[in-house]
Design a protein around this motif. Structure first.
Motif, PDB file in Angstrom:
ATOM      1  N   MET A  17      55.109  47.024  49.302  1.00  0.00           N
ATOM      2  CA  MET A  17      54.609  46.923  47.952  1.00  0.00           C
ATOM      3  C   MET A  17      55.694  46.293  47.069  1.00  0.00           C
ATOM      4  SD  MET A  17      53.246  49.912  45.413  1.00  0.00           S
ATOM      5  CE  MET A  17      54.783  50.737  45.144  1.00  0.00           C
ATOM      6  N   ARG A  18      55.245  45.386  46.229  1.00  0.00           N
ATOM      7  CA  ARG A  18      56.160  44.712  45.306  1.00  0.00           C
ATOM      8  C   ARG A  18      55.573  44.807  43.905  1.00  0.00           C
ATOM      9  NH1 ARG A  18      57.355  38.363  45.913  1.00  0.00           N
ATOM     10  NH2 ARG A  18      56.213  38.190  43.990  1.00  0.00           N
ATOM     11  N   ARG A  19      56.361  45.221  42.934  1.00  0.00           N
ATOM     12  CA  ARG A  19      55.912  45.370  41.554  1.00  0.00           C
ATOM     13  C   ARG A  19      56.739  44.428  40.690  1.00  0.00           C
ATOM     14  NH1 ARG A  19      56.919  49.566  37.257  1.00  0.00           N
ATOM     15  NH2 ARG A  19      54.967  49.700  36.124  1.00  0.00           N
ATOM     16  N   ILE A  20      56.046  43.484  40.018  1.00  0.00           N
ATOM     17  CA  ILE A  20      56.760  42.499  39.208  1.00  0.00           C
ATOM     18  C   ILE A  20      56.108  42.379  37.837  1.00  0.00           C
ATOM     19  CG2 ILE A  20      57.622  41.168  41.163  1.00  0.00           C
ATOM     20  CD1 ILE A  20      55.409  39.179  40.741  1.00  0.00           C
ATOM     21  N   PRO A  21      56.890  42.060  36.815  1.00  0.00           N
ATOM     22  CA  PRO A  21      56.327  41.862  35.476  1.00  0.00           C
ATOM     23  C   PRO A  21      55.334  40.700  35.469  1.00  0.00           C
ATOM     24  CG  PRO A  21      58.727  42.009  35.375  1.00  0.00           C
ATOM     25  CD  PRO A  21      58.349  41.911  36.828  1.00  0.00           C
ATOM     26  N   LEU A  22      54.341  40.790  34.607  1.00  0.00           N
ATOM     27  CA  LEU A  22      53.314  39.760  34.501  1.00  0.00           C
ATOM     28  C   LEU A  22      53.922  38.394  34.207  1.00  0.00           C
ATOM     29  CD1 LEU A  22      50.301  39.053  34.446  1.00  0.00           C
ATOM     30  CD2 LEU A  22      50.313  39.613  32.007  1.00  0.00           C
ATOM     31  N   THR A  23      54.959  38.351  33.375  1.00  0.00           N
ATOM     32  CA  THR A  23      55.583  37.067  33.040  1.00  0.00           C
ATOM     33  C   THR A  23      56.137  36.379  34.284  1.00  0.00           C
ATOM     34  OG1 THR A  23      57.624  38.235  32.479  1.00  0.00           O
ATOM     35  CG2 THR A  23      56.157  37.667  30.663  1.00  0.00           C
ATOM     36  N   GLU A  24      56.793  37.135  35.151  1.00  0.00           N
ATOM     37  CA  GLU A  24      57.341  36.557  36.381  1.00  0.00           C
ATOM     38  C   GLU A  24      56.233  36.128  37.333  1.00  0.00           C
ATOM     39  OE1 GLU A  24      60.409  38.804  38.320  1.00  0.00           O
ATOM     40  OE2 GLU A  24      61.300  39.364  36.393  1.00  0.00           O
ATOM     41  N   PHE A  25      55.171  36.938  37.433  1.00  0.00           N
ATOM     42  CA  PHE A  25      54.047  36.594  38.297  1.00  0.00           C
ATOM     43  C   PHE A  25      53.413  35.282  37.842  1.00  0.00           C
ATOM     44  CE2 PHE A  25      49.571  36.941  39.613  1.00  0.00           C
ATOM     45  CZ  PHE A  25      49.732  37.182  40.974  1.00  0.00           C
ATOM     46  N   GLU A  65      51.131  45.286  50.641  1.00  0.00           N
ATOM     47  CA  GLU A  65      51.503  44.676  51.923  1.00  0.00           C
ATOM     48  C   GLU A  65      50.384  43.797  52.481  1.00  0.00           C
ATOM     49  OE1 GLU A  65      54.522  44.785  53.324  1.00  0.00           O
ATOM     50  OE2 GLU A  65      55.238  46.021  51.681  1.00  0.00           O
ATOM     51  N   ASP A  66      49.122  44.188  52.228  1.00  0.00           N
ATOM     52  CA  ASP A  66      47.991  43.416  52.755  1.00  0.00           C
ATOM     53  C   ASP A  66      47.590  42.257  51.836  1.00  0.00           C
ATOM     54  OD1 ASP A  66      46.767  44.719  50.640  1.00  0.00           O
ATOM     55  OD2 ASP A  66      45.244  45.717  51.860  1.00  0.00           O
ATOM     56  N   GLY A  67      48.340  42.058  50.756  1.00  0.00           N
ATOM     57  CA  GLY A  67      48.093  40.945  49.851  1.00  0.00           C
ATOM     58  C   GLY A  67      47.200  41.253  48.668  1.00  0.00           C
ATOM     59  N   THR A  68      46.653  42.468  48.603  1.00  0.00           N
ATOM     60  CA  THR A  68      45.813  42.807  47.461  1.00  0.00           C
ATOM     61  C   THR A  68      46.663  42.965  46.205  1.00  0.00           C
ATOM     62  OG1 THR A  68      45.891  45.165  47.998  1.00  0.00           O
ATOM     63  CG2 THR A  68      44.001  43.928  48.831  1.00  0.00           C
ATOM     64  N   LEU A  69      46.043  42.653  45.074  1.00  0.00           N
ATOM     65  CA  LEU A  69      46.742  42.689  43.790  1.00  0.00           C
ATOM     66  C   LEU A  69      46.109  43.707  42.854  1.00  0.00           C
ATOM     67  CD1 LEU A  69      46.878  38.857  43.079  1.00  0.00           C
ATOM     68  CD2 LEU A  69      48.731  40.263  43.941  1.00  0.00           C
ATOM     69  N   SER A  70      46.933  44.291  42.014  1.00  0.00           N
ATOM     70  CA  SER A  70      46.447  45.100  40.911  1.00  0.00           C
ATOM     71  C   SER A  70      47.439  44.939  39.769  1.00  0.00           C
ATOM     72  CB  SER A  70      46.293  46.571  41.301  1.00  0.00           C
ATOM     73  OG  SER A  70      47.541  47.132  41.647  1.00  0.00           O
ATOM     74  N   ALA A  71      46.957  45.158  38.561  1.00  0.00           N
ATOM     75  CA  ALA A  71      47.824  45.044  37.392  1.00  0.00           C
ATOM     76  C   ALA A  71      47.654  46.282  36.533  1.00  0.00           C
ATOM     77  CB  ALA A  71      47.495  43.784  36.601  1.00  0.00           C
ATOM     78  N   GLN A  72      48.769  46.807  36.035  1.00  0.00           N
ATOM     79  CA  GLN A  72      48.752  47.988  35.192  1.00  0.00           C
ATOM     80  C   GLN A  72      49.594  47.727  33.953  1.00  0.00           C
ATOM     81  OE1 GLN A  72      50.184  48.396  38.462  1.00  0.00           O
ATOM     82  NE2 GLN A  72      48.134  48.614  39.304  1.00  0.00           N
TER      83      GLN A  72
END
Length: 64
Positions: free
Chosen positions: A1-9, A45-52
């Motif tokens: 799992m990787r968590r990144i800020p929306l700006t970087e994404f 890990e499976d490539g799915t995305l979510s945003a919080q």
């Protein structure tokens, strides 16, 4: 799992592609970044995305 800020994404994928990946419009994504919303994208890990969005609790709405 990787968590990144929306700006970087958005920088990594481009605003239009990032918006498509998250299921929103490019305008909504750009506005969220412009107004400084505290949004993080989680890439599983499976490539799915979510945003919080991280907000204080209780949240105070600004009265204009």
């Amino acid at each position: 799992m990787r968590r990144i800020p929306l700006t970087e994404f958005a920088k990594e994928h481009g605003h239009t592609k990032a918006a498509q990946m998250l299921g929103c419009t490019q305008g909504a994504l750009s506005k969220a970044i412009r107004v400084g919303r505290d949004v993080f994208v989680t890439v599983e890990e499976d490539g799915t995305l979510s945003a919080q969005e991280q907000r204080p609790f209780p949240s105070q709405r600004s009265v204009a």
